[in-house]
Design a protein around this motif. Structure first.
Motif, PDB file in Angstrom:
ATOM      1  N   ASP A  60       1.025  -1.348  -0.447  1.00 35.54           N
ATOM      2  CA  ASP A  60       0.357  -0.281  -0.181  1.00 35.54           C
ATOM      3  C   ASP A  60       0.600   0.766   0.120  1.00 35.54           C
ATOM      4  O   ASP A  60       0.430   2.794   0.367  1.00 35.54           O
ATOM      5  CB  ASP A  60      -0.638  -0.173   0.719  1.00 35.54           C
ATOM      6  N   ILE A  61       2.463   1.016   0.072  1.00 37.74           N
ATOM      7  CA  ILE A  61       2.775   1.506   0.045  1.00 37.74           C
ATOM      8  C   ILE A  61       3.943   2.483  -1.214  1.00 37.74           C
ATOM      9  O   ILE A  61       4.227   1.184  -2.082  1.00 37.74           O
ATOM     10  CB  ILE A  61       3.585   2.018   1.159  1.00 37.74           C
ATOM     11  N   PRO A  62       3.574   3.735  -2.045  1.00 39.73           N
ATOM     12  CA  PRO A  62       4.350   4.536  -3.176  1.00 39.73           C
ATOM     13  C   PRO A  62       5.830   3.632  -2.785  1.00 39.73           C
ATOM     14  O   PRO A  62       6.771   3.409  -1.739  1.00 39.73           O
ATOM     15  CB  PRO A  62       3.852   5.462  -3.533  1.00 39.73           C
ATOM     16  N   GLU A  63       6.562   3.177  -4.842  1.00 42.44           N
ATOM     17  CA  GLU A  63       7.979   2.484  -4.275  1.00 42.44           C
ATOM     18  C   GLU A  63       8.575   3.745  -4.178  1.00 42.44           C
ATOM     19  O   GLU A  63       9.554   3.282  -3.625  1.00 42.44           O
ATOM     20  CB  GLU A  63       7.671   2.346  -5.517  1.00 42.44           C
ATOM     21  N   GLU A  64       8.549   4.855  -4.421  1.00 43.57           N
ATOM     22  CA  GLU A  64       9.306   6.192  -4.241  1.00 43.57           C
ATOM     23  C   GLU A  64       9.570   6.709  -3.008  1.00 43.57           C
ATOM     24  O   GLU A  64      10.348   7.105  -2.447  1.00 43.57           O
ATOM     25  CB  GLU A  64       8.835   7.058  -5.262  1.00 43.57           C
ATOM     26  N   ILE A  65       8.513   6.151  -2.296  1.00 41.42           N
ATOM     27  CA  ILE A  65       8.005   6.460  -0.799  1.00 41.42           C
ATOM     28  C   ILE A  65       9.308   5.542  -0.022  1.00 41.42           C
ATOM     29  O   ILE A  65       9.789   6.015   0.656  1.00 41.42           O
ATOM     30  CB  ILE A  65       7.153   7.101  -0.282  1.00 41.42           C
ATOM     31  N   LEU A  66       8.922   3.662  -0.391  1.00 38.95           N
ATOM     32  CA  LEU A  66       9.675   3.393   0.296  1.00 38.95           C
ATOM     33  C   LEU A  66      11.311   3.463   0.050  1.00 38.95           C
ATOM     34  O   LEU A  66      12.229   3.257   1.082  1.00 38.95           O
ATOM     35  CB  LEU A  66       9.400   1.877  -0.168  1.00 38.95           C
ATOM     36  N   ASP A  67      11.670   3.476  -0.959  1.00 39.59           N
ATOM     37  CA  ASP A  67      12.462   4.461  -1.692  1.00 39.59           C
ATOM     38  C   ASP A  67      13.454   5.675  -0.687  1.00 39.59           C
ATOM     39  O   ASP A  67      14.919   5.230  -0.474  1.00 39.59           O
ATOM     40  CB  ASP A  67      13.122   4.516  -2.756  1.00 39.59           C
ATOM     41  N   SER A  69      12.505   6.339   2.214  1.00 35.90           N
ATOM     42  CA  SER A  69      12.240   6.123   3.209  1.00 35.90           C
ATOM     43  C   SER A  69      13.812   4.554   3.875  1.00 35.90           C
ATOM     44  O   SER A  69      14.965   5.042   4.518  1.00 35.90           O
ATOM     45  CB  SER A  69      11.106   5.092   4.345  1.00 35.90           C
ATOM     46  N   ASP A  70      13.886   4.755   3.048  1.00 35.65           N
ATOM     47  CA  ASP A  70      15.064   3.786   3.066  1.00 35.65           C
ATOM     48  C   ASP A  70      16.977   4.409   2.929  1.00 35.65           C
ATOM     49  O   ASP A  70      17.372   3.919   4.136  1.00 35.65           O
ATOM     50  CB  ASP A  70      15.458   2.108   1.696  1.00 35.65           C
ATOM     51  N   ASN A  71      16.674   5.636   2.305  1.00 35.67           N
ATOM     52  CA  ASN A  71      17.885   6.555   2.921  1.00 35.67           C
ATOM     53  C   ASN A  71      17.901   7.281   3.147  1.00 35.67           C
ATOM     54  O   ASN A  71      18.755   6.824   3.805  1.00 35.67           O
ATOM     55  CB  ASN A  71      17.486   6.945   1.719  1.00 35.67           C
ATOM     56  N   ILE A  72      16.830   7.043   4.034  1.00 36.96           N
ATOM     57  CA  ILE A  72      16.503   8.398   5.586  1.00 36.96           C
ATOM     58  C   ILE A  72      17.520   7.063   7.379  1.00 36.96           C
ATOM     59  O   ILE A  72      18.247   7.757   7.914  1.00 36.96           O
ATOM     60  CB  ILE A  72      15.091   8.530   5.927  1.00 36.96           C
ATOM     61  N   ILE A  73      16.605   6.064   6.748  1.00 32.93           N
ATOM     62  CA  ILE A  73      17.297   5.124   7.976  1.00 32.93           C
ATOM     63  C   ILE A  73      18.550   4.602   7.719  1.00 32.93           C
ATOM     64  O   ILE A  73      19.430   4.403   8.779  1.00 32.93           O
ATOM     65  CB  ILE A  73      16.421   3.573   7.665  1.00 32.93           C
ATOM     66  N   ASN A  74      19.143   4.001   6.608  1.00 37.77           N
ATOM     67  CA  ASN A  74      20.612   4.336   5.710  1.00 37.77           C
ATOM     68  C   ASN A  74      21.513   5.859   6.907  1.00 37.77           C
ATOM     69  O   ASN A  74      22.353   5.574   7.538  1.00 37.77           O
ATOM     70  CB  ASN A  74      21.313   4.075   4.479  1.00 37.77           C
ATOM     71  N   TYR A  75      20.876   6.259   6.545  1.00 35.18           N
ATOM     72  CA  TYR A  75      21.722   7.733   6.949  1.00 35.18           C
ATOM     73  C   TYR A  75      21.796   7.810   8.422  1.00 35.18           C
ATOM     74  O   TYR A  75      22.344   8.260   8.951  1.00 35.18           O
ATOM     75  CB  TYR A  75      20.886   8.838   6.681  1.00 35.18           C
ATOM     76  N   ALA A  76      20.148   7.229   9.196  1.00 37.87           N
ATOM     77  CA  ALA A  76      20.203   7.363  10.845  1.00 37.87           C
ATOM     78  C   ALA A  76      21.157   6.533  11.391  1.00 37.87           C
ATOM     79  O   ALA A  76      21.686   6.429  12.433  1.00 37.87           O
ATOM     80  CB  ALA A  76      18.811   7.228  11.473  1.00 37.87           C
ATOM     81  N   GLU A 129      14.978  16.332   9.942  1.00 35.73           N
ATOM     82  CA  GLU A 129      15.310  17.404   8.858  1.00 35.73           C
ATOM     83  C   GLU A 129      15.919  17.239   7.718  1.00 35.73           C
ATOM     84  O   GLU A 129      15.110  17.232   6.575  1.00 35.73           O
ATOM     85  CB  GLU A 129      15.956  18.758   9.635  1.00 35.73           C
ATOM     86  N   TYR A 130      16.610  15.795   7.934  1.00 41.41           N
ATOM     87  CA  TYR A 130      17.043  15.210   6.233  1.00 41.41           C
ATOM     88  C   TYR A 130      15.990  14.918   5.334  1.00 41.41           C
ATOM     89  O   TYR A 130      16.258  14.919   4.523  1.00 41.41           O
ATOM     90  CB  TYR A 130      18.627  14.500   7.217  1.00 41.41           C
ATOM     91  N   ALA A 131      15.375  14.209   6.192  1.00 44.53           N
ATOM     92  CA  ALA A 131      14.214  13.409   6.253  1.00 44.53           C
ATOM     93  C   ALA A 131      13.216  14.515   4.771  1.00 44.53           C
ATOM     94  O   ALA A 131      13.279  14.193   3.824  1.00 44.53           O
ATOM     95  CB  ALA A 131      13.461  13.257   6.725  1.00 44.53           C
ATOM     96  N   LEU A 132      12.908  15.411   5.716  1.00 44.13           N
ATOM     97  CA  LEU A 132      12.428  16.886   5.170  1.00 44.13           C
ATOM     98  C   LEU A 132      12.648  17.179   3.500  1.00 44.13           C
ATOM     99  O   LEU A 132      11.855  17.461   2.917  1.00 44.13           O
ATOM    100  CB  LEU A 132      11.978  17.695   6.021  1.00 44.13           C
ATOM    101  N   LYS A 133      14.144  17.316   3.752  1.00 50.23           N
ATOM    102  CA  LYS A 133      14.906  17.989   2.388  1.00 50.23           C
ATOM    103  C   LYS A 133      15.022  16.705   1.356  1.00 50.23           C
ATOM    104  O   LYS A 133      14.717  17.319   0.438  1.00 50.23           O
ATOM    105  CB  LYS A 133      16.295  18.405   2.901  1.00 50.23           C
ATOM    106  N   LEU A 134      14.808  15.958   1.559  1.00 53.84           N
ATOM    107  CA  LEU A 134      14.743  14.830   1.096  1.00 53.84           C
ATOM    108  C   LEU A 134      13.499  14.860   0.934  1.00 53.84           C
ATOM    109  O   LEU A 134      13.875  14.260  -0.669  1.00 53.84           O
ATOM    110  CB  LEU A 134      15.384  12.734   1.790  1.00 53.84           C
ATOM    111  N   ILE A 135      12.663  14.420   0.647  1.00 60.30           N
ATOM    112  CA  ILE A 135      11.029  14.421   0.216  1.00 60.30           C
ATOM    113  C   ILE A 135      10.709  15.595  -0.366  1.00 60.30           C
ATOM    114  O   ILE A 135      10.524  14.870  -1.375  1.00 60.30           O
ATOM    115  CB  ILE A 135       9.937  13.980   1.650  1.00 60.30           C
ATOM    116  N   LYS A 136      11.609  16.869   0.160  1.00 56.30           N
ATOM    117  CA  LYS A 136      11.539  18.092  -0.613  1.00 56.30           C
ATOM    118  C   LYS A 136      12.264  17.976  -2.234  1.00 56.30           C
ATOM    119  O   LYS A 136      11.717  18.401  -3.723  1.00 56.30           O
ATOM    120  CB  LYS A 136      12.131  19.467  -0.584  1.00 56.30           C
ATOM    121  N   LYS A 137      13.404  17.130  -2.335  1.00 60.42           N
ATOM    122  CA  LYS A 137      14.086  17.015  -3.265  1.00 60.42           C
ATOM    123  C   LYS A 137      13.246  16.042  -4.351  1.00 60.42           C
ATOM    124  O   LYS A 137      13.582  16.497  -5.640  1.00 60.42           O
ATOM    125  CB  LYS A 137      15.849  16.088  -3.307  1.00 60.42           C
TER     126      LYS A 137
END
Length: 277
Positions: A60-67, A69-76, A129-137
């Motif tokens: 139920d989650i779009p693939e680009e959003i999973l991508d 989230s994966d990027n955010i957690i790798n950063y975390a 804050e990194y997540a918000l920048k990534l979502i914006k980009k």
């Protein structure tokens, strides 16, 4: 790697060479009827130790959003000393997806503890804050600063890997009792394998954690709360029963802000496709 169940066209549940279950992502790996062997070159990433209750949420989650989230957690994982569970990739993606839906509907829920999170959890807030920048980009979506704090809260909760099993059992009993209240009030049987139930359980775990720390969310969203009460009177009545239960059993006072989120989750939980009348 052996595919044993397809979740969607690009995500499958697999067994690795040691017969350990793993959720695998790869373009088109879900097209072929399982079981079958998938070429490792087709697998873009894998997640171990995913709780089965979260697997149904993936479709139920779009693939680009999973991508994202994966990027955010790798950063975390780079920024944090404490390990985080793989489950957060799914739960965070679900949260971001829901946040974007709220954004599109101009529903901005304030979080009054933003400054506390900034002060007490600087690294986690930086990740938010990194997540918000990534979502914006990536998506051209401008989420409010409160969402950085919500994402930080997800990270904070995921850092604790060693759960108290006795307390975990108690939490499950509380969630079951609240689900019973919902079923009784709406005269339904909730589909416990549905993805909305998984979301509801995830939300309840976070709510219970906040309650134990005496960190119930409070704000001035009175107009939104009153609007929801008028729009969903039956849900509001159910919320009052849940409030009484938590007061009687845990001596907690559920704030109006917590009620807003709980009402939204109960409405989704009671959608026609997720319950049996």
């Amino acid at each position: 790697m052996k595919v044993i169940k397809n979740i969607n066209n690009n995500v499958s549940l697999c067994l690795d060479s040691n017969n350990i279950e793993v959720v695998a992502f790869g373009k088109g790996i879900g097209f072929t009827k399982p079981p079958y062997e998938v070429d490792l070159n087709q697998v873009q990433r894998t997640y171990y130790d995913i709780d089965p209750m979260y697997i149904n949420m993936i479709s139920d989650i779009p693939e680009e959003i999973l991508d994202i989230s994966d990027n955010i957690i790798n950063y975390a994982r780079i920024k944090l000393d404490n390990p985080v569970s793989s489950n957060i990739v799914i739960t965070l993606a679900d949260h971001i997806n829901f946040a974007i839906q709220r954004y599109k509907e101009n529903m901005n829920i304030k979080l009054p503890i933003v400054h506390d999170i900034q002060y007490l959890f600087e690294t986690e807030m930086e990740i938010g804050e990194y997540a918000l920048k990534l979502i914006k980009k990536k998506l051209k979506v401008f989420l409010p600063k409160e969402e950085a704090a919500y994402i930080a809260l997800h990270i904070i909760n995921a850092e604790s890997m060693n759960k108290n099993k006795k307390q975990e059992k108690l939490d499950e009993e509380v969630i079951d009792d609240i689900c019973d209240i919902i079923e009784k009030d709406f005269q339904i049987k909730v589909d416990i394998i549905g993805f909305n139930y998984s979301r509801f359980v995830s939300h309840m775990h976070y709510l219970l954690k906040r309650g134990k720390k005496n960190e119930m969310v409070k704000s001035e969203n009175q107009k939104l709360y009153e609007s929801l009460i008028n729009t969903y009177p039956k849900t509001y009545e159910c919320i009052q029963h849940v409030r009484k239960y938590l007061k009687d059993q845990m001596n907690w006072d559920l704030s109006d802000e917590e009620c807003i989120y709980l009402m939204l989750h109960i409405n989704r939980l009671c959608a026609r496709e997720d319950c049996y009348q």
